[in-house]
Scaffold this active site. Structure first.
Site, short mmCIF file in Angstrom:
data_model
loop_
_atom_site.label_atom_id
_atom_site.label_comp_id
_atom_site.label_asym_id
_atom_site.label_seq_id
_atom_site.Cartn_x
_atom_site.Cartn_y
_atom_site.Cartn_z
N ARG A 75 -28.07 20.03 -16.36
CA ARG A 75 -29.51 19.90 -16.09
C ARG A 75 -30.29 19.61 -17.38
NH1 ARG A 75 -31.61 24.88 -12.93
NH2 ARG A 75 -33.52 23.65 -12.96
N GLN A 106 -43.98 25.73 -11.79
CA GLN A 106 -42.72 26.42 -11.50
C GLN A 106 -41.57 25.69 -12.19
OE1 GLN A 106 -42.59 27.36 -6.99
NE2 GLN A 106 -44.14 25.79 -7.23
N ASN A 107 -41.90 24.55 -12.79
CA ASN A 107 -40.84 23.74 -13.40
C ASN A 107 -40.41 24.30 -14.74
OD1 ASN A 107 -41.06 22.13 -11.20
ND2 ASN A 107 -42.22 20.52 -12.21
N VAL A 108 -39.19 23.97 -15.10
CA VAL A 108 -38.61 24.48 -16.35
C VAL A 108 -38.34 23.32 -17.30
CG1 VAL A 108 -37.62 26.52 -15.24
CG2 VAL A 108 -36.28 24.40 -15.32
N HIS A 124 -41.60 30.04 -14.51
CA HIS A 124 -40.14 30.23 -14.40
C HIS A 124 -39.40 29.94 -15.70
CE1 HIS A 124 -40.50 29.71 -9.74
NE2 HIS A 124 -40.84 30.90 -10.15
N CYS A 155 -26.95 37.46 -33.79
CA CYS A 155 -26.04 38.60 -33.62
C CYS A 155 -24.70 38.22 -32.99
CB CYS A 155 -26.71 39.69 -32.79
SG CYS A 155 -26.72 39.36 -31.01
N SER A 194 -42.27 23.13 -2.52
CA SER A 194 -41.92 23.44 -1.13
C SER A 194 -42.67 24.67 -0.65
CB SER A 194 -40.41 23.64 -0.99
OG SER A 194 -39.97 24.66 -1.88
N VAL A 219 -44.48 14.63 -0.39
CA VAL A 219 -43.99 13.57 0.48
C VAL A 219 -43.78 14.07 1.91
CG1 VAL A 219 -42.97 12.08 -1.29
CG2 VAL A 219 -41.64 14.00 -0.40
N ALA A 236 -45.97 11.86 -5.91
CA ALA A 236 -46.93 12.43 -6.84
C ALA A 236 -47.58 11.39 -7.76
CB ALA A 236 -46.23 13.51 -7.68
P1 NAD Z 1 -38.26 22.43 -4.31
O1 NAD Z 1 -37.08 21.68 -4.77
O2 NAD Z 1 -38.07 23.61 -3.45
O3 NAD Z 1 -39.23 21.45 -3.52
C1 NAD Z 1 -39.61 20.21 -4.03
C2 NAD Z 1 -40.80 19.71 -3.22
O4 NAD Z 1 -41.22 18.48 -3.78
C3 NAD Z 1 -40.49 19.45 -1.75
O5 NAD Z 1 -41.52 20.00 -0.95
C4 NAD Z 1 -40.48 17.91 -1.64
O6 NAD Z 1 -40.94 17.47 -0.39
C5 NAD Z 1 -41.43 17.53 -2.74
N1 NAD Z 1 -41.21 16.22 -3.34
C6 NAD Z 1 -40.04 15.58 -3.59
N2 NAD Z 1 -40.25 14.41 -4.21
C7 NAD Z 1 -41.60 14.29 -4.37
C8 NAD Z 1 -42.45 13.30 -4.97
N3 NAD Z 1 -41.96 12.19 -5.54
N4 NAD Z 1 -43.78 13.51 -4.94
C9 NAD Z 1 -44.30 14.63 -4.37
N5 NAD Z 1 -43.55 15.60 -3.81
C10 NAD Z 1 -42.21 15.43 -3.80
O7 NAD Z 1 -39.10 22.78 -5.59
P2 NAD Z 1 -40.02 24.01 -5.95
O8 NAD Z 1 -40.96 24.29 -4.84
O9 NAD Z 1 -40.55 23.72 -7.28
O10 NAD Z 1 -39.03 25.27 -6.05
C11 NAD Z 1 -37.78 25.18 -6.63
C12 NAD Z 1 -37.52 26.03 -7.85
O11 NAD Z 1 -36.56 25.32 -8.58
C13 NAD Z 1 -38.66 26.22 -8.79
O12 NAD Z 1 -38.80 27.56 -9.03
C14 NAD Z 1 -38.27 25.51 -10.09
O13 NAD Z 1 -38.30 26.43 -11.18
C15 NAD Z 1 -36.86 25.11 -9.92
N6 NAD Z 1 -36.59 23.69 -10.26
C16 NAD Z 1 -37.21 23.11 -11.31
C17 NAD Z 1 -36.99 21.76 -11.61
C18 NAD Z 1 -37.72 21.15 -12.78
O14 NAD Z 1 -38.07 21.85 -13.72
N7 NAD Z 1 -37.99 19.83 -12.75
C19 NAD Z 1 -36.10 21.02 -10.84
C20 NAD Z 1 -35.47 21.65 -9.76
C21 NAD Z 1 -35.72 22.99 -9.49
ZN ZN Z 2 -28.62 38.12 -30.49
#
Ligand code: NAD
Ligand code: ZN
Length: 253
Positions: A75, A106-108, A124, A155, A194, A219, A236
Site C-alpha cells: 500500500r 479517514q484516509n492515511v 486514522h 531501541c 461509505s 459514486v 470526486a
Molecule cells: P470505503 O472503501 O469504505 O468506501 C469508499 C467510498 O468511496 C464508497 O462509498 C465508494 O462508493 C466511494 N467512491 C469510490 N470511488 C469514488 C470516486 N471516484 N469518487 C467519489 N466516491 C467514490 O472507504 P472509507 O469510507 O474511507 O472507509 C475505509 C477505511 O479504510 C478508512 O478508515 C480509511 O482509513 C481506510 N482506507 C484508506 C485509504 C486511503 O488512505 N486512500 C484507502 C483505502 C482504505
Molecule cells: Zn523503539
C-alpha cells in the site's frame, strides 16, 4: 458538463458561500480512488485473498507482523507513487480562498497535505509513518521499508504502521478536533466515504444535528445520503471541479 451536475454544483457552491468560511470537508477512500489508490470496499480492494478487516487489526499484527507489513509495504508503494487529484486540489484551493476551514479525513495517504492543504485532521493516522511497539518512537518514511517488519532505529523494537486498526481507539486529539469542527460547520462536504466505519461515520450526523447543510459526493448512495441536503452522484474530481467553478462564478456575480 451535464445540466444535473451543474445545477447541483451551483447549489453546493451557494451553501459553501453562505457558510462564510465555516465549511468543513469530511473525506474517505473514494476521494483518492482517482489517484490510483484502491478503496477497501471497491472491486480492486482485495489482495491475496485477504480482506482489510482481517489484516488491519492488532490481532493480525500479533499473529503475523511480517504479513501485515507486506500488505502495508504494498500500500505504501502505491501511496508514494500517487499524486493528489483535482478533488484534493479543489479543497486546497477553497481553503486558500478562505472558504474551507479544514478537512477531516479517514484516509492515511497524506494526499490532502500533498495538495497543499494546511488544515487536515487525520482520524486514522498516516501510512507514511510507523511507530515503535516498545518505546513509541515515530519514524517518517520517504519510501517503503526495504525489509519487513522494520525495526526501531532507537531501541531495535518492532515498528508498526502509525495507523488506526479496526478495534483500536482514534487518536484523542484528532477526534476532539474533528468533533469541534463538525459542531461548528455550517456546511459539510462529505466525499467518497461509505459512512459505515465508526466512530468516524458520526461526523456527518453531528454536523446535521447542528443544522449544517450536508453535501454528499459519492459514486453511489450510502447511509449518509439519507441526511444529505445535496447529493451529487459523480466521481470526486468531476464534482469538486464543478463546485469550484460555480463558487468562482458566484463570487464574480
Ligand atoms: P470505503 O472503501 O469504505 O468506501 C469508499 C467510498 O468511496 C464508497 O462509498 C465508494 O462508493 C466511494 N467512491 C469510490 N470511488 C469514488 C470516486 N471516484 N469518487 C467519489 N466516491 C467514490 O472507504 P472509507 O469510507 O474511507 O472507509 C475505509 C477505511 O479504510 C478508512 O478508515 C480509511 O482509513 C481506510 N482506507 C484508506 C485509504 C486511503 O488512505 N486512500 C484507502 C483505502 C482504505
Ligand atoms: Zn523503539
Amino acid at each position: 458538463m451535464d445540466l444535473d451536475l451543474e445545477g447541483l454544483a451551483a447549489r453546493a457552491a451557494e451553501a459553501i458561500l453562505r457558510a462564510q468560511g465555516k465549511t468543513v470537508a469530511f473525506t474517505g477512500a473514494g476521494i483518492s480512488a482517482e489517484s490510483g489508490i484502491p478503496t477497501f470496499r471497491g472491486k480492486d480492494g482485495l489482495w491475496r485473498r485477504f480482506r482489510a478487516e482481517d489484516l488491519a487489526t492488532p490481532e493480525a499484527f500479533e499473529r503475523n507482523p511480517k504479513l501485515v507489513w507486506e500488505w502495508y509495504r504494498w500500500r505504501m508503494e502505491i501511496v508514494f507513487r500517487a499524486k493528489p487529484n483535482p478533488a484534493h486540489l479543489a479543497l486546497a484551493e477553497l481553503e486558500r480562498m478562505g472558504l474551507l476551514l479544514c478537512t477531516i479525513t479517514q484516509n492515511v495517504d497524506g494526499l490532502h497535505q500533498a495538495a497543499g492543504q494546511k488544515c487536515v485532521v487525520e482520524l486514522h493516522g498516516n501510512i507514511r509513518r510507523a511507530r515503535c511497539t516498545r518505546c513509541g518512537y515515530r519514524v517518517e518514511f520517504k519510501e517503503p521499508p526495504k525489509e519487513v517488519p522494520p525495526k526501531c532505529p532507537r531501541c531495535g523494537g518492532l515498528l508498526r504502521p502509525d495507523v488506526v486498526w479496526f478495534g483500536e481507539p482514534l487518536p484523542e486529539e484528532a477526534w476532539q478536533k474533528a468533533v469541534q469542527l463538525a459542531l461548528s460547520a455550517k456546511t459539510l462536504i462529505v466525499i467518497g466515504t461509505s459512512g459505515i466505519v465508526y466512530p468516524a461515520a458520526m461526523i456527518p450526523q453531528l454536523a446535521k444535528q447542528n443544522n449544517a447543510t450536508i453535501i454528499e459526493i459519492n459514486v453511489q448512495d450510502t447511509p449518509i445520503t439519507e441526511i444529505a441536503d445535496i447529493a451529487i452522484r459523480a466521481p470526486a474530481s468531476k464534482a469538486m471541479q464543478a463546485i469550484l467553478t460555480e463558487v468562482k462564478k458566484q463570487l464574480t456575480q
